[in-house]
Design an enzyme around this catalytic site. Sequence first.
Site, PDB file in Angstrom:
ATOM      1  N   ALA A 168      12.524 -27.607  -3.191  1.00  0.00           N
ATOM      2  CA  ALA A 168      12.687 -28.507  -2.047  1.00  0.00           C
ATOM      3  C   ALA A 168      14.149 -28.577  -1.616  1.00  0.00           C
ATOM      4  O   ALA A 168      14.454 -28.585  -0.410  1.00  0.00           O
ATOM      5  CB  ALA A 168      12.165 -29.901  -2.393  1.00  0.00           C
ATOM      6  N   ASP A 169      15.058 -28.625  -2.574  1.00  0.00           N
ATOM      7  CA  ASP A 169      16.488 -28.677  -2.256  1.00  0.00           C
ATOM      8  C   ASP A 169      16.940 -27.400  -1.560  1.00  0.00           C
ATOM      9  O   ASP A 169      17.718 -27.445  -0.595  1.00  0.00           O
ATOM     10  CB  ASP A 169      17.299 -28.873  -3.531  1.00  0.00           C
ATOM     11  CG  ASP A 169      17.112 -30.247  -4.131  1.00  0.00           C
ATOM     12  OD1 ASP A 169      17.989 -31.091  -3.948  1.00  0.00           O
ATOM     13  OD2 ASP A 169      16.080 -30.470  -4.802  1.00  0.00           O
TER      14      ASP A 169
END
Length: 404
Positions: free
Chosen positions: A174-175
């Site tokens: 996600a990052d």
Amino acid sequence: MGEVRHFDPEVQGPLRGIRVLDLSRLMAGNMLSLQLGDFGADVVKVEPPAGDPLRDWKDEGHSFFWKTYGRNKRSITLDLRRGSAMDALWKLVETADVFIENYRPGTLEKMGLAPEALLEANPDLIIVRISGFGQTGPYAHLPGFGTIVEAMSGFADRTGFPDREPVLPPLALADMIAGIYGASATMTALLARERGLARGQVIDLSLLEPMYSVLGPEAAIFSQTGKVKQRVGSASNTASPRNVYRCADGKYLALSGSTPGVARRIFEIIGRPDMNADPRFATNSDRVKNRALVDEAVGAWFAQRRSEEALAVTREAGATVGPVYDIADIMVDAHYREREIIVEAEDEDFGALAMHNIVPRLSATPGVWRRPAPAQGEHGREILAEVGLDAEAIAAALALEPAQ
């Protein structure tokens, strides 16, 4: 991997002249600022006395994450609880083009660094606010770790096998996705500024929305059909044949028959041309519906052959197939070597250190290797001198004793 990349702080990239203040921690902000730094922006990492926690993500005692994602950046240590350090930050803000932060929503305001104040000091500033769920909404106050977002985005529910628990990715997915989205948004804002369409502005970048956006038309499907897609392991809800298949030597090959022509060729390769005349496999939708039968037939063929033979036969016949690699396979693969997807960069601890090359590849304005990942606070004095602080003010700003 070819010759070792040597860093040269004098080399100029296409983003030369763009100064980025990166106050973020861990992955999303570092991924964002890496994209800008790799193409020549002056990325200034503003770290607290304890340093960016990414430095503590270690393997065998070494900060390989920091060495990789900290490249092409400079570091300054500022204890923003101190007035002198905050004064220095404001001087940096006045000279910056981009300001990146990932504090919990509301924290920046409590620090006296609300976007309105930043834009008053520098009307042309692009402010990137990274958080787990965005600056507004019922979840805005929740901690923004990628693990929670990967669960709440629907990603984990789609990953894994139907009779097992949902699976989270073993990396900061996600990052990473948010960081790439953030770099694109930052460049869009800079271009809008250059074209006179806007001056400074605020980019509200959550981890949740980019993560959700890559999952496909989930909302459209559910709203029209009421159906929730189920986990299918390495198979697909949208195409068949598509899976990883175990060969006789224990190695796995990934195969995709996403188009009708490729699917037909696959059935011919495995000695089952009859499947092309079978109405159960006539269309992609039919094949998906009867995925278990397709995988049984295809899997049986692979199980009888060693991976090298199966790969050669299927590729020659025009099927879309490839081996499932681990990093040891990647490091010796001819395509990776020729394309220099992984390169060696000079490193003070190891002499040279393997890491991903600068991506993407631009023919006229390629990325540049300006700086290795900095030691914490390595460039503090020179950064503050550049914005006009004298020696006394620099010493006061960089002092690390606790705030009074």
